[in-house]
Design a protein around this motif. Structure first.
Motif, PDB file in Angstrom:
ATOM      1  N   ALA A 134     -24.349   8.527  -8.991  1.00 14.24           N
ATOM      2  CA  ALA A 134     -23.100   9.176  -8.658  1.00 14.24           C
ATOM      3  C   ALA A 134     -23.349  10.507  -7.945  1.00 14.24           C
ATOM      4  N   ARG A 135     -24.447  11.183  -8.278  1.00 16.95           N
ATOM      5  CA  ARG A 135     -24.756  12.474  -7.663  1.00 16.95           C
ATOM      6  C   ARG A 135     -25.513  12.339  -6.354  1.00 16.95           C
ATOM      7  N   ARG A 136     -25.879  11.112  -6.033  1.00 22.32           N
ATOM      8  CA  ARG A 136     -26.676  10.832  -4.835  1.00 22.32           C
ATOM      9  C   ARG A 136     -28.037  11.522  -4.870  1.00 22.32           C
ATOM     10  N   TYR A 137     -28.605  11.608  -6.055  1.00 22.83           N
ATOM     11  CA  TYR A 137     -29.975  12.064  -6.188  1.00 22.83           C
ATOM     12  C   TYR A 137     -30.864  10.860  -5.977  1.00 22.83           C
ATOM     13  N   GLY A 138     -31.851  11.002  -5.135  1.00 22.14           N
ATOM     14  CA  GLY A 138     -32.828   9.939  -5.002  1.00 22.14           C
ATOM     15  C   GLY A 138     -33.735   9.952  -6.215  1.00 22.14           C
ATOM     16  N   ALA A 139     -34.247   8.800  -6.580  1.00 19.95           N
ATOM     17  CA  ALA A 139     -35.145   8.726  -7.731  1.00 19.95           C
ATOM     18  C   ALA A 139     -36.089   7.546  -7.588  1.00 19.95           C
ATOM     19  N   LEU A 140     -37.242   7.687  -8.205  1.00 16.07           N
ATOM     20  CA  LEU A 140     -38.208   6.605  -8.272  1.00 16.07           C
ATOM     21  C   LEU A 140     -38.862   6.683  -9.654  1.00 16.07           C
ATOM     22  N   ILE A 141     -38.544   5.703 -10.486  1.00 15.18           N
ATOM     23  CA  ILE A 141     -39.016   5.673 -11.862  1.00 15.18           C
ATOM     24  C   ILE A 141     -39.829   4.401 -12.046  1.00 15.18           C
ATOM     25  N   VAL A 142     -41.086   4.566 -12.393  1.00  9.52           N
ATOM     26  CA  VAL A 142     -41.985   3.428 -12.572  1.00  9.52           C
ATOM     27  C   VAL A 142     -42.227   3.234 -14.062  1.00  9.52           C
ATOM     28  N   ILE A 143     -41.977   2.027 -14.528  1.00  4.30           N
ATOM     29  CA  ILE A 143     -42.106   1.720 -15.948  1.00  4.30           C
ATOM     30  C   ILE A 143     -43.316   0.815 -16.147  1.00  4.30           C
ATOM     31  N   GLU A 144     -44.263   1.329 -16.907  1.00  9.48           N
ATOM     32  CA  GLU A 144     -45.490   0.589 -17.181  1.00  9.48           C
ATOM     33  C   GLU A 144     -45.190  -0.603 -18.085  1.00  9.48           C
ATOM     34  N   ARG A 145     -45.840  -1.724 -17.774  1.00  7.20           N
ATOM     35  CA  ARG A 145     -45.751  -2.889 -18.661  1.00  7.20           C
ATOM     36  C   ARG A 145     -47.154  -3.187 -19.168  1.00  7.20           C
ATOM     37  N   ASP A 146     -47.705  -4.342 -18.873  1.00  8.59           N
ATOM     38  CA  ASP A 146     -49.011  -4.711 -19.420  1.00  8.59           C
ATOM     39  C   ASP A 146     -50.182  -4.000 -18.739  1.00  8.59           C
ATOM     40  N   GLU A 147     -50.099  -3.842 -17.430  1.00 11.06           N
ATOM     41  CA  GLU A 147     -51.177  -3.178 -16.690  1.00 11.06           C
ATOM     42  C   GLU A 147     -51.002  -1.666 -16.778  1.00 11.06           C
ATOM     43  N   GLY A 148     -52.064  -0.974 -17.119  1.00  9.13           N
ATOM     44  CA  GLY A 148     -52.008   0.487 -17.194  1.00  9.13           C
ATOM     45  C   GLY A 148     -51.802   1.127 -15.829  1.00  9.13           C
ATOM     46  N   LEU A 149     -51.165   2.275 -15.828  1.00  7.19           N
ATOM     47  CA  LEU A 149     -50.875   3.003 -14.591  1.00  7.19           C
ATOM     48  C   LEU A 149     -51.582   4.354 -14.549  1.00  7.19           C
ATOM     49  N   ARG A 150     -52.663   4.498 -15.317  1.00  7.75           N
ATOM     50  CA  ARG A 150     -53.350   5.780 -15.427  1.00  7.75           C
ATOM     51  C   ARG A 150     -53.740   6.370 -14.072  1.00  7.75           C
ATOM     52  N   ALA A 151     -54.230   5.540 -13.177  1.00  3.57           N
ATOM     53  CA  ALA A 151     -54.651   6.044 -11.868  1.00  3.57           C
ATOM     54  C   ALA A 151     -53.487   6.694 -11.122  1.00  3.57           C
ATOM     55  N   PHE A 152     -52.290   6.174 -11.298  1.00  2.00           N
ATOM     56  CA  PHE A 152     -51.116   6.737 -10.628  1.00  2.00           C
ATOM     57  C   PHE A 152     -50.597   7.964 -11.373  1.00  2.00           C
ATOM     58  N   VAL A 153     -50.681   7.944 -12.693  1.00  2.00           N
ATOM     59  CA  VAL A 153     -50.286   9.099 -13.506  1.00  2.00           C
ATOM     60  C   VAL A 153     -51.122  10.312 -13.118  1.00  2.00           C
ATOM     61  N   GLU A 154     -52.393  10.086 -12.879  1.00  2.00           N
ATOM     62  CA  GLU A 154     -53.311  11.180 -12.553  1.00  2.00           C
ATOM     63  C   GLU A 154     -53.027  11.838 -11.210  1.00  2.00           C
ATOM     64  N   THR A 155     -52.226  11.211 -10.355  1.00  2.00           N
ATOM     65  CA  THR A 155     -51.884  11.812  -9.064  1.00  2.00           C
ATOM     66  C   THR A 155     -50.722  12.786  -9.171  1.00  2.00           C
ATOM     67  N   GLY A 156     -50.063  12.827 -10.329  1.00  2.00           N
ATOM     68  CA  GLY A 156     -48.879  13.660 -10.491  1.00  2.00           C
ATOM     69  C   GLY A 156     -49.094  14.819 -11.441  1.00  2.00           C
ATOM     70  N   VAL A 157     -47.988  15.385 -11.860  1.00  2.00           N
ATOM     71  CA  VAL A 157     -47.987  16.507 -12.791  1.00  2.00           C
ATOM     72  C   VAL A 157     -47.789  15.950 -14.200  1.00  2.00           C
ATOM     73  N   PRO A 158     -48.759  16.156 -15.089  1.00  2.00           N
ATOM     74  CA  PRO A 158     -48.633  15.603 -16.445  1.00  2.00           C
ATOM     75  C   PRO A 158     -47.450  16.215 -17.195  1.00  2.00           C
ATOM     76  N   LEU A 159     -46.703  15.357 -17.903  1.00  2.00           N
ATOM     77  CA  LEU A 159     -45.565  15.828 -18.689  1.00  2.00           C
ATOM     78  C   LEU A 159     -45.696  15.447 -20.160  1.00  2.00           C
ATOM     79  N   ASP A 160     -45.972  14.190 -20.430  1.00  2.00           N
ATOM     80  CA  ASP A 160     -45.982  13.652 -21.791  1.00  2.00           C
ATOM     81  C   ASP A 160     -44.742  14.117 -22.544  1.00  2.00           C
ATOM     82  N   ALA A 161     -43.589  13.805 -21.966  1.00  2.00           N
ATOM     83  CA  ALA A 161     -42.306  14.241 -22.529  1.00  2.00           C
ATOM     84  C   ALA A 161     -41.463  13.033 -22.921  1.00  2.00           C
ATOM     85  N   ARG A 162     -40.637  13.225 -23.943  1.00  2.00           N
ATOM     86  CA  ARG A 162     -39.748  12.155 -24.388  1.00  2.00           C
ATOM     87  C   ARG A 162     -38.800  11.779 -23.252  1.00  2.00           C
TER      88      ARG A 162
END
Length: 138
Positions: free
Chosen positions: A1-29
């Motif tokens: 509704a706010r026209r904010y762009g977003a890209l949210i990647v949800i990990e399933r069986d394959e780990g995404l650690r290599a991609f997590v490491e390219t960003g800013v760590p949060l470890d937030a709820r």
């Protein structure tokens, strides 16, 4: 509704650690308010992807591989190409929201399903992320 762009990647069986490491760590709820803050235009972490592992946002502003598919419509920009790219390389589910149109989509299994309503998005995510899911096709 706010026209904010977003890209949210949800990990399933394959780990995404290599991609997590390219960003800013949060470890937030994971929460609606945090996602809104992350993708608010002009904020430091609004570019790139947020990677979700379980019920936590592992990192934000992550770099993803871009799909090189020539058949992808020119109406899709780098955010959609990144959603499709991660869905081509992993079993992750990528939720993408167009900043220009506010349109929501999901990339999974190398396929992009776009222009989803809120209800369609919710139902598709429930299907794709539930335990014992039958398939991965959008």
């Amino acid at each position: 509704a706010r026209r904010y762009g977003a890209l949210i990647v949800i990990e399933r069986d394959e780990g995404l650690r290599a991609f997590v490491e390219t960003g800013v760590p949060l470890d937030a709820r994971l929460s609606y308010d945090l996602l809104v803050n992350l993708f608010t235009p002009g904020t430091p972490l609004h570019d790139g992807a947020a990677v979700v592992q379980g019920n936590r946002i592992a990192a934000a502003s992550c770099f993803l591989p871009l799909s090189g598919r020539a058949d992808l419509s020119t109406e899709y920009g780098s955010r959609h190409r990144a959603a499709l790219g991660i869905a081509e390389e992993t079993d992750a589910v990528a939720v993408v929201v167009s900043e220009e149109r506010g349109a929501m989509g999901v990339a999974v299994g190398g396929q992009l399903r776009s222009n989803l309503t809120r209800r369609e998005l919710r139902d598709l995510l429930i299907e794709l992320l539930s335990l014992g899911r039958a398939g991965v096709s959008p």
